[in-house]
Design a protein around this motif. Structure first.
Motif, PDB file in Angstrom:
ATOM      1  N   PHE A  76       0.835  -1.040   0.025  1.00 33.80           N
ATOM      2  CA  PHE A  76      -0.003  -0.046   0.041  1.00 33.80           C
ATOM      3  C   PHE A  76       0.808   0.912  -0.019  1.00 33.80           C
ATOM      4  O   PHE A  76       1.876   1.292   0.860  1.00 33.80           O
ATOM      5  CB  PHE A  76      -1.037   0.086   1.398  1.00 33.80           C
ATOM      6  CG  PHE A  76      -1.838  -1.050   1.318  1.00 33.80           C
ATOM      7  CD1 PHE A  76      -3.038  -1.047   0.546  1.00 33.80           C
ATOM      8  CD2 PHE A  76      -1.664  -2.244   1.946  1.00 33.80           C
ATOM      9  CE1 PHE A  76      -4.022  -1.932   0.577  1.00 33.80           C
ATOM     10  CE2 PHE A  76      -2.749  -3.161   1.818  1.00 33.80           C
ATOM     11  CZ  PHE A  76      -3.837  -3.108   1.189  1.00 33.80           C
ATOM     12  N   GLN A  83      -7.605  -2.719   5.970  1.00 40.69           N
ATOM     13  CA  GLN A  83      -6.547  -2.643   5.332  1.00 40.69           C
ATOM     14  C   GLN A  83      -5.843  -4.188   5.232  1.00 40.69           C
ATOM     15  O   GLN A  83      -5.552  -4.509   4.262  1.00 40.69           O
ATOM     16  CB  GLN A  83      -5.626  -1.698   5.866  1.00 40.69           C
ATOM     17  CG  GLN A  83      -4.359  -1.611   4.645  1.00 40.69           C
ATOM     18  CD  GLN A  83      -3.291  -0.810   5.321  1.00 40.69           C
ATOM     19  OE1 GLN A  83      -2.706  -0.724   6.544  1.00 40.69           O
ATOM     20  NE2 GLN A  83      -2.427  -0.013   4.392  1.00 40.69           N
ATOM     21  N   PRO A 113      -3.299   0.739  -3.153  1.00 43.28           N
ATOM     22  CA  PRO A 113      -2.214  -0.402  -3.337  1.00 43.28           C
ATOM     23  C   PRO A 113      -1.130   0.536  -4.255  1.00 43.28           C
ATOM     24  O   PRO A 113      -1.600   1.258  -5.135  1.00 43.28           O
ATOM     25  CB  PRO A 113      -2.935  -1.483  -4.000  1.00 43.28           C
ATOM     26  CG  PRO A 113      -4.442  -1.541  -3.711  1.00 43.28           C
ATOM     27  CD  PRO A 113      -4.668   0.009  -3.471  1.00 43.28           C
TER      28      PRO A 113
END
Length: 153
Positions: free
Chosen positions: A43, A116, A49
């Motif tokens: 990320f 995440q 990303p």
């Protein structure tokens, strides 16, 4: 690999293709690392990303995580928060305002903490299964006729 009667070896599949272990790829994604090499960052921002891995150069721009990470997050957080609320409500019933004051921030915090890693795991899954361009093929829609639909074009 198999042999024929004249002892020629027959190889099925691509010889030079690297292995893509599913569990390892998902684990690397969960840890925020490139599913291919495990050393580059996955990320560049909280949920954005990188386009390519800085360590190995693997392209990540064509991933299609889309809605799966939020769905998984909702299922996990929903089960944990509702179970926690119900257990505490059985032991110590609280006024409604106190319930909201406690469980709303916990819900938001839990969601922000796990979305995440879950998105990384989904990208790792897609990489391991060669989905959405990770296998070197295009990700264009398959062209096929849907019965009963008129062809346009």
């Amino acid at each position: 690999m198999t042999t024929t009667s004249n002892s020629q070896a027959i190889q099925y599949g691509d010889i030079d293709e690297t292995k893509r272990p599913l569990g390892q790829s998902i684990k690397r994604g969960l840890l925020g690392r490139c599913p291919a090499c495990g050393s580059g960052k996955l990320f560049r921002a909280y949920l954005k990303p990188v386009d390519n891995c800085a360590a190995c150069g693997e392209a990540m721009h064509h991933h299609r995580a889309d809605d799966l990470p939020p769905y998984i997050t909702i299922v996990i957080v929903g089960h944990v928060i509702i179970a926690g609320y119900m257990m505490t409500d059985l032991i110590w019933p609280m006024p409604l305002w106190l319930t909201f004051a406690i469980w709303t921030p916990l819900t938001l915090l839990a969601t922000l903490l796990i979305i995440q890693p879950i998105k990384g795991g989904v990208i790792g899954l897609q990489w391991a299964l060669k989905m959405h361009g990770f296998g070197g093929h295009s990700d264009e829609q398959d062209q096929y006729e849907i019965p009963g639909r008129r062809h346009q074009g």
